[in-house]
Design an enzyme around this catalytic site. Sequence first.
Site: not given
Ligand code: PLP
Length: 413
Positions: A125, A202, A205, A228, A368
């Site tokens: 992401h 990370d 998810q 999430k 993203c």
């Molecule tokens: N990492 C992953 C795999 C994500 O799916 C997301 C959000 O969709 C993020 C990071 C970033 O999360 P946030 O926008 O809540 O900071």
Amino acid sequence: MNKDFDVLKYIKDFPVLNKEVNGKRLVYLDSAATAQKPLSVINAIKNYYENINANPHRGAYFLSTASTEAHDNARKTIKEFLNAKYSEEIIFTKGATESFNIIAQSYGMNFINANDEIVISISEHHSNLIPWQQVAKAKGAVLKYLYLDENGEIPISEIEEKITSKTKLVSITQMSNALGTILPVKEIIKRAHEVGAVACVDAAQSIAHMAVDVQDLDADFLVFSGHKIMSPMGIGVLYGKKHLLNKMTPFLFGGDMVEYVYEQDTTYAELPYKFEGGTQNVEAAIGLQEAIKYINHVGIDNIENHVQQLLEYAHEKLSQLEVVTIYGPKELHKKGGVISFNIKDVHPHDVSTILDSYGVAIRSGNHCAQPLMRYMNINSTCRASFYLYNTKEDVDIFIDSIKNVRRWLGYGS
Ligand code: PLP
């Protein structure tokens, strides 16, 4: 489906799933973007404002102490949830994005030097990519990528070749939001440690779908966003090993993160407060605590099984449609509750808009993950994602509406 898992019992807990939305029954298949919230979370926030709202850490009076205790209690619940060793290793942030920026600025900018290598995967992401680009540019370091093979997986050879003695930091998603791929983070962390690198995970998810144990993973840092897993937005977590957090500089400077402030200099508070400058989002921390209690009540293994069964069911139905291309690993046990796909000759935004008219909410776009889309030679995909409150019937409605998309646009089938 899992006979012991009574999904209908849980659906009742989610107000938005028990009424019409825009005149239709909502089939919510966008939990990878954000999960719906159960009543217990909504009520916990209401209770906070009705009974204990005060600025934490700043008052000696009853309410301020109650607010401080509630905030600290929420931290303890998260510590248990992640199986962290110490509560001080849990830092409250706005979400995964802010957590990554803290690691990049406070660790990366201080401990990564010219010609050092940072390794991430192509399926990251943007929040686990751009902060490392910034560090690499500022410090003259090299940003390297682990690429996926034709099965949508990272081959072991890629891990061994790219993570070397030059690597100082590896940052990898445990589950791709764009493809659903579950990455072998434990093996990647092991490799990172063999070469003396620090490893970040990370879990934005994966945290919703599987038990995440920071000690078992031996992660140096791990991040996730509360929303999430059914908490309010605006709260997230940065887990970091104590010895690393202790040697890092603060990220946000201001109230609450200090010990002594002089005209020209400042000493900082102990962990975790050193990284929690400014008034904290106590309501959201309490909401996150309540969301974790809800997950514990349902059982993370039950959630994982239920979502996996929905994934298999949807995958089978979707694969029968000739006009549909599905992306990501073919072996479904290597995938979380996300299906990324395209319909022949139809732009994902059109698919999503047409599905909306059936009450089906899916995501369309690049998720993203622009470098991943470019690597796969596509611009965007449709993404359906499942969570504990979805049913087989949701999948049936989703598939029926997919079958109508091309007809809507004037194609024969
Ligand atoms: N990492 C992953 C795999 C994500 O799916 C997301 C959000 O969709 C993020 C990071 C970033 O999360 P946030 O926008 O809540 O900071």
